[in-house]
Design a protein around this motif. Sequence first.
Motif, PDB file in Angstrom:
ATOM      1  N   GLY A   1      40.125  48.145  53.950  1.00 45.05           N
ATOM      2  CA  GLY A   1      41.130  49.107  54.364  1.00 45.05           C
ATOM      3  C   GLY A   1      41.723  49.899  53.218  1.00 45.05           C
ATOM      4  N   GLY A   2      41.065  49.853  52.047  1.00 47.91           N
ATOM      5  CA  GLY A   2      41.570  50.616  50.900  1.00 47.91           C
ATOM      6  C   GLY A   2      42.815  50.020  50.273  1.00 47.91           C
ATOM      7  N   LYS A   3      43.151  48.765  50.619  1.00 44.47           N
ATOM      8  CA  LYS A   3      44.350  48.127  50.081  1.00 44.47           C
ATOM      9  C   LYS A   3      44.074  47.550  48.702  1.00 44.47           C
ATOM     10  N   GLU A   4      44.970  47.836  47.764  1.00 46.37           N
ATOM     11  CA  GLU A   4      44.816  47.315  46.412  1.00 46.37           C
ATOM     12  C   GLU A   4      45.456  45.937  46.307  1.00 46.37           C
ATOM     13  N   ARG A   5      44.851  45.087  45.475  1.00 47.07           N
ATOM     14  CA  ARG A   5      45.437  43.777  45.223  1.00 47.07           C
ATOM     15  C   ARG A   5      45.118  43.340  43.802  1.00 47.07           C
ATOM     16  N   LEU A   6      45.937  42.427  43.323  1.00 50.46           N
ATOM     17  CA  LEU A   6      45.767  41.879  41.985  1.00 50.46           C
ATOM     18  C   LEU A   6      44.928  40.614  42.075  1.00 50.46           C
ATOM     19  N   VAL A   7      43.866  40.537  41.282  1.00 45.98           N
ATOM     20  CA  VAL A   7      42.982  39.371  41.297  1.00 45.98           C
ATOM     21  C   VAL A   7      42.959  38.737  39.910  1.00 45.98           C
ATOM     22  N   PRO A   8      43.584  37.557  39.747  1.00 47.17           N
ATOM     23  CA  PRO A   8      43.532  36.876  38.442  1.00 47.17           C
ATOM     24  C   PRO A   8      42.110  36.429  38.128  1.00 47.17           C
ATOM     25  N   LEU A   9      41.769  36.469  36.852  1.00 47.80           N
ATOM     26  CA  LEU A   9      40.448  36.025  36.406  1.00 47.80           C
ATOM     27  C   LEU A   9      40.595  34.784  35.543  1.00 47.80           C
ATOM     28  N   SER A  10      39.732  33.818  35.756  1.00 49.97           N
ATOM     29  CA  SER A  10      39.729  32.651  34.876  1.00 49.97           C
ATOM     30  C   SER A  10      39.267  33.102  33.492  1.00 49.97           C
ATOM     31  N   ASP A  11      39.669  32.349  32.473  1.00 49.47           N
ATOM     32  CA  ASP A  11      39.256  32.689  31.106  1.00 49.47           C
ATOM     33  C   ASP A  11      37.736  32.675  30.983  1.00 49.47           C
ATOM     34  N   ARG A  12      37.101  31.698  31.645  1.00 53.03           N
ATOM     35  CA  ARG A  12      35.635  31.618  31.614  1.00 53.03           C
ATOM     36  C   ARG A  12      35.003  32.883  32.182  1.00 53.03           C
ATOM     37  N   ALA A  13      35.483  33.280  33.359  1.00 51.62           N
ATOM     38  CA  ALA A  13      34.912  34.449  34.027  1.00 51.62           C
ATOM     39  C   ALA A  13      35.114  35.700  33.185  1.00 51.62           C
ATOM     40  N   ARG A  14      36.289  35.838  32.597  1.00 49.23           N
ATOM     41  CA  ARG A  14      36.581  37.028  31.792  1.00 49.23           C
ATOM     42  C   ARG A  14      35.691  37.084  30.557  1.00 49.23           C
ATOM     43  N   LEU A  15      35.460  35.923  29.932  1.00 50.25           N
ATOM     44  CA  LEU A  15      34.644  35.876  28.728  1.00 50.25           C
ATOM     45  C   LEU A  15      33.190  36.226  29.024  1.00 50.25           C
ATOM     46  N   VAL A  16      32.618  35.622  30.058  1.00 49.18           N
ATOM     47  CA  VAL A  16      31.216  35.878  30.401  1.00 49.18           C
ATOM     48  C   VAL A  16      31.033  37.317  30.878  1.00 49.18           C
ATOM     49  N   ALA A  17      31.984  37.820  31.676  1.00 50.52           N
ATOM     50  CA  ALA A  17      31.890  39.197  32.162  1.00 50.52           C
ATOM     51  C   ALA A  17      31.976  40.192  31.009  1.00 50.52           C
ATOM     52  N   ALA A  18      32.793  39.867  30.010  1.00 47.41           N
ATOM     53  CA  ALA A  18      32.907  40.742  28.850  1.00 47.41           C
ATOM     54  C   ALA A  18      31.608  40.753  28.043  1.00 47.41           C
ATOM     55  N   ARG A  19      30.963  39.591  27.928  1.00 47.32           N
ATOM     56  CA  ARG A  19      29.665  39.529  27.230  1.00 47.32           C
ATOM     57  C   ARG A  19      28.634  40.387  27.946  1.00 47.32           C
ATOM     58  N   TRP A  20      28.638  40.317  29.278  1.00 52.23           N
ATOM     59  CA  TRP A  20      27.689  41.135  30.036  1.00 52.23           C
ATOM     60  C   TRP A  20      28.037  42.625  29.907  1.00 52.23           C
ATOM     61  N   ARG A  21      29.303  42.942  29.952  1.00 50.02           N
ATOM     62  CA  ARG A  21      29.742  44.348  29.863  1.00 50.02           C
ATOM     63  C   ARG A  21      29.246  44.986  28.566  1.00 50.02           C
ATOM     64  N   ASN A  22      29.191  44.205  27.493  1.00 49.95           N
ATOM     65  CA  ASN A  22      28.726  44.740  26.206  1.00 49.95           C
ATOM     66  C   ASN A  22      27.252  45.121  26.236  1.00 49.95           C
ATOM     67  N   LEU A  23      26.501  44.576  27.208  1.00 48.96           N
ATOM     68  CA  LEU A  23      25.080  44.907  27.323  1.00 48.96           C
ATOM     69  C   LEU A  23      24.826  46.095  28.250  1.00 48.96           C
ATOM     70  N   VAL A  24      25.858  46.513  28.961  1.00 51.92           N
ATOM     71  CA  VAL A  24      25.721  47.640  29.898  1.00 51.92           C
ATOM     72  C   VAL A  24      25.988  48.946  29.154  1.00 51.92           C
ATOM     73  N   ASP A  25      25.101  49.913  29.344  1.00 56.92           N
ATOM     74  CA  ASP A  25      25.265  51.211  28.672  1.00 56.92           C
ATOM     75  C   ASP A  25      26.655  51.774  28.918  1.00 56.92           C
ATOM     76  N   SER A  26      27.237  52.313  27.882  1.00 55.87           N
ATOM     77  CA  SER A  26      28.611  52.827  27.986  1.00 55.87           C
ATOM     78  C   SER A  26      28.732  54.004  28.939  1.00 55.87           C
ATOM     79  N   ASP A  27      27.626  54.695  29.221  1.00 58.30           N
ATOM     80  CA  ASP A  27      27.688  55.824  30.148  1.00 58.30           C
ATOM     81  C   ASP A  27      27.493  55.390  31.602  1.00 58.30           C
ATOM     82  N   GLN A  28      27.331  54.073  31.824  1.00 62.85           N
ATOM     83  CA  GLN A  28      27.173  53.558  33.183  1.00 62.85           C
ATOM     84  C   GLN A  28      28.538  53.441  33.867  1.00 62.85           C
TER      85      GLN A  28
END
Length: 289
Positions: free
Chosen positions: A161-188
């Motif tokens: 329904g287009g409703k925004e919400r705040l989603v906390p991230l575990s430290d583990r999830a944030r760390l692994v997602a950040a590692r993956w983000r570094n491999l994604v082209d910056s123009d993506q």
Amino acid sequence: MCAAERGLAANSIAAYRTDLMQASELLAGRLTVADSELLGTLAAEWRALAASSVARKCSALRHFYGFLLDENLREDDPSPALPKPGLQRPLPKILEKQDVDRLFTQAEQATEMEGAPPTALRDLALLELLYGSGMRATELVSLPRNALRSDQPFLILKGKGGKERLVPLSDRARLVAARWRNLVDSDQPWLFPSRTGHISRIRLFQIVRALAGKAGIDPARVSPHVLRHAFATHLLAGGADLRALQTMLGHADIATTQIYTHVESSHLVALVNERHPLARRAGQTNRQP
């Protein structure tokens, strides 16, 4: 109307459209002008369907005829002739914590193998975010690349329904997602890109089930939605507040969130019946003198 007034998500609107088109075919194109007698014939056509499917189709048709009334395109509403399937909300499928551990062990080992492809880290990031935040599949696959920030331990998502919400991230999830983000082209624009945009929900489903199979878990027991259920159930078992869980899951009605209290309660009852010392005496108690 569904999009502008009711705020339904694109997937819900697509499901409504499919239900209306199928009903129109069954009624030989007379859906708009159908009377109660004609509409009542759908019950026989839907006899082989699950009660939940019939309930969804009836909901789509009721809203459709309500719309026709509001727009003065009809003077009557034939929808009371639709079947009223009795629904008992089923308890969601969940994974035990040991199964989740096996999934993560498999995903982590895949990233540590010599010559591991980048997709191994992507799969681990998907798993971490699914179980570490309880996001819906659509929300996860469509995450923008810039949604993650190193100084921000949460995401701001636009859910149903287009409703925004705040989603906390575990430290583990944030760390692994950040590692993956570094491999994604910056123009993506997407965190989990594909050749034509971002990966699909179907592809996410396939990734999760493939990991389950490799971890020795029956793939039929695992899906992105099952991991969302596992996130909620395990968090509640750990002492999470029901209102906080409602916010994290993005449920409009707390009654939807309360289903997880039943899951946890049924699990505890089963545990007592199976493991409590008195359970062993049940056979003796039931013996005839």
